[in-house]
Motif scaffolding. Structure first.
Motif, PDB file in Angstrom:
ATOM      1  N   THR A 157       0.823  -1.214   0.000  1.00  0.00           N
ATOM      2  CA  THR A 157       0.000   0.000   0.000  1.00  0.00           C
ATOM      3  C   THR A 157       0.858   1.266   0.000  1.00  0.00           C
ATOM      4  OG1 THR A 157      -0.108   0.013   2.421  1.00  0.00           O
ATOM      5  CG2 THR A 157      -1.840  -1.188   1.238  1.00  0.00           C
ATOM      6  N   ASP A 159       2.279   2.479   2.647  1.00  0.00           N
ATOM      7  CA  ASP A 159       2.227   3.079   3.993  1.00  0.00           C
ATOM      8  C   ASP A 159       3.526   2.746   4.721  1.00  0.00           C
ATOM      9  OD1 ASP A 159       1.669   3.818   6.649  1.00  0.00           O
ATOM     10  OD2 ASP A 159      -0.481   3.525   6.331  1.00  0.00           O
ATOM     11  N   ARG A 186      -8.464   3.294   8.703  1.00  0.00           N
ATOM     12  CA  ARG A 186      -9.138   4.027   7.633  1.00  0.00           C
ATOM     13  C   ARG A 186      -8.164   4.426   6.526  1.00  0.00           C
ATOM     14  NH1 ARG A 186     -14.251   5.046   9.198  1.00  0.00           N
ATOM     15  NH2 ARG A 186     -14.695   4.970  11.448  1.00  0.00           N
ATOM     16  N   ASP A 187      -6.913   4.723   6.905  1.00  0.00           N
ATOM     17  CA  ASP A 187      -5.912   5.040   5.874  1.00  0.00           C
ATOM     18  C   ASP A 187      -5.673   3.836   4.977  1.00  0.00           C
ATOM     19  OD1 ASP A 187      -5.686   7.571   6.896  1.00  0.00           O
ATOM     20  OD2 ASP A 187      -3.874   7.152   8.074  1.00  0.00           O
ATOM     21  N   MET A 189      -7.801   1.370   4.460  1.00  0.00           N
ATOM     22  CA  MET A 189      -9.028   1.004   3.745  1.00  0.00           C
ATOM     23  C   MET A 189      -9.188   1.782   2.449  1.00  0.00           C
ATOM     24  SD  MET A 189     -11.798   0.515   6.854  1.00  0.00           S
ATOM     25  CE  MET A 189     -13.176   0.358   5.702  1.00  0.00           C
ATOM     26  N   GLU A 190      -8.469   2.899   2.302  1.00  0.00           N
ATOM     27  CA  GLU A 190      -8.500   3.621   1.033  1.00  0.00           C
ATOM     28  C   GLU A 190      -7.847   2.815  -0.078  1.00  0.00           C
ATOM     29  OE1 GLU A 190      -6.693   7.356   1.618  1.00  0.00           O
ATOM     30  OE2 GLU A 190      -8.219   8.126   3.035  1.00  0.00           O
ATOM     31  N   HIS A 191      -6.910   1.917   0.311  1.00  0.00           N
ATOM     32  CA  HIS A 191      -6.225   1.073  -0.668  1.00  0.00           C
ATOM     33  C   HIS A 191      -6.789  -0.345  -0.659  1.00  0.00           C
ATOM     34  CE1 HIS A 191      -3.151   4.212  -1.160  1.00  0.00           C
ATOM     35  NE2 HIS A 191      -3.174   4.326   0.173  1.00  0.00           N
ATOM     36  N   PRO A 193     -10.120  -2.061   0.919  1.00  0.00           N
ATOM     37  CA  PRO A 193     -11.373  -1.863   1.659  1.00  0.00           C
ATOM     38  C   PRO A 193     -11.637  -2.907   2.740  1.00  0.00           C
ATOM     39  CG  PRO A 193     -11.714  -1.565  -0.699  1.00  0.00           C
ATOM     40  CD  PRO A 193     -10.324  -2.120  -0.540  1.00  0.00           C
TER      41      PRO A 193
END
Length: 256
Positions: A157, A159, A186-187, A189-191, A193
């Motif tokens: 991702t 991150d 939540r960060d 889940m943008e990549h 879900p």
């Protein structure tokens, strides 16, 4: 010998214990006041005098206990703790030992040794250490397994919190404490879900279950200390009853 016994009675008396507790509280408050520059400018000499006076009282108390109990003094772990705390405070806080000035507040911990209820709590915590060590090992293993899984799942991702195993372990440890875990989830889940599935599973197992087990072990150790005290009281009562029964039997024999 009579003087030694008399000194022992004095240092073990309730009034003397309350006197030392009062000195500990006053000393702790004065050390806290020394953290305020305004109070130091206004009452610096008074605070220093209180600190030195309290240290003198503690030193005299330990000398009296050593005189009264001699080597028996060191058989009690709490006495050894008191001795160590006061000994550190007596070291010269200058040059390379200037850091010892910040350790003066450790004298406030003597309150734990002076108050029986606090002493019982600490004793229970010490008794729970073997169980806590086992749980700690299990938590570390869970953290490592979760970090490997999370690194494989979220490394792509981009991150940085999941860029390598070390960063992932640190991130999961943060999540275990409950600090900002929803933001991390939540960060991701943008990549991905479905990232919430991993986080919910890890929180349920790692946080709620493991931390509650830690609390359960400590509570179990504290509860086990109560029956021990109750058994001691029961034994004392039984001994008194046996003594009374023997006396009654002897009186009956005399009357017969």
């Amino acid at each position: 010998m009579v003087l030694r016994d008399r000194v022992g009675e004095i240092v073990e008396s309730d009034r003397f214990q309350w006197l030392i507790i009062g000195v500990i509280v006053i000393n702790a408050v004065s050390l806290g006041c020394e953290t305020s520059p305004a109070l130091v400018r206004e009452y610096g000499d008074v605070l220093t005098a209180l600190d030195h006076s309290a240290l003198a009282v503690f030193a005299c108390e330990l000398l009296a206990r050593l005189y009264a109990f001699r080597l028996r003094f060191f058989r009690d772990p709490w006495n050894c703790f008191d001795f160590l705390v006061v000994a550190v405070a007596l070291l010269p806080a200058a040059g390379p030992l200037s850091v010892l000035r910040s350790l003066r507040i450790l004298r406030a911990l003597r309150l734990v040794a002076m108050v029986p209820s606090m002493r019982g709590v600490v004793t229970a915590l010490v008794r729970s250490i073997p169980g806590l060590l086992s749980l700690s090992g299990l938590l570390v293993l869970l953290l490592y397994v979760g970090a490997v899984i999370a690194n494989n799942l979220f490394r792509d991702t981009g991150d940085a919190r999941f860029g390598d195993l070390g960063s992932t372990v640190l991130t999961l440890f943060q999540i275990t404490t409950g600090d900002g875990w929803s933001d991390v989830m939540r960060d991701l889940m943008e990549h991905q879900p479905l990232a919430w599935i991993f986080f919910l599973c890890y929180l349920l197992i790692g946080t709620f279950t493991m931390l509650n087990l830690f609390i359960a072990v400590v509570c179990s150790a504290m509860q086990s200390a109560v029956p021990a005290t109750a058994r001691e009281v029961d034994e004392i009562v039984l001994e008194e009853l046996r003594a009374l029964r023997d006396e009654v039997r002897e009186l009956r024999t005399v009357h017969v």
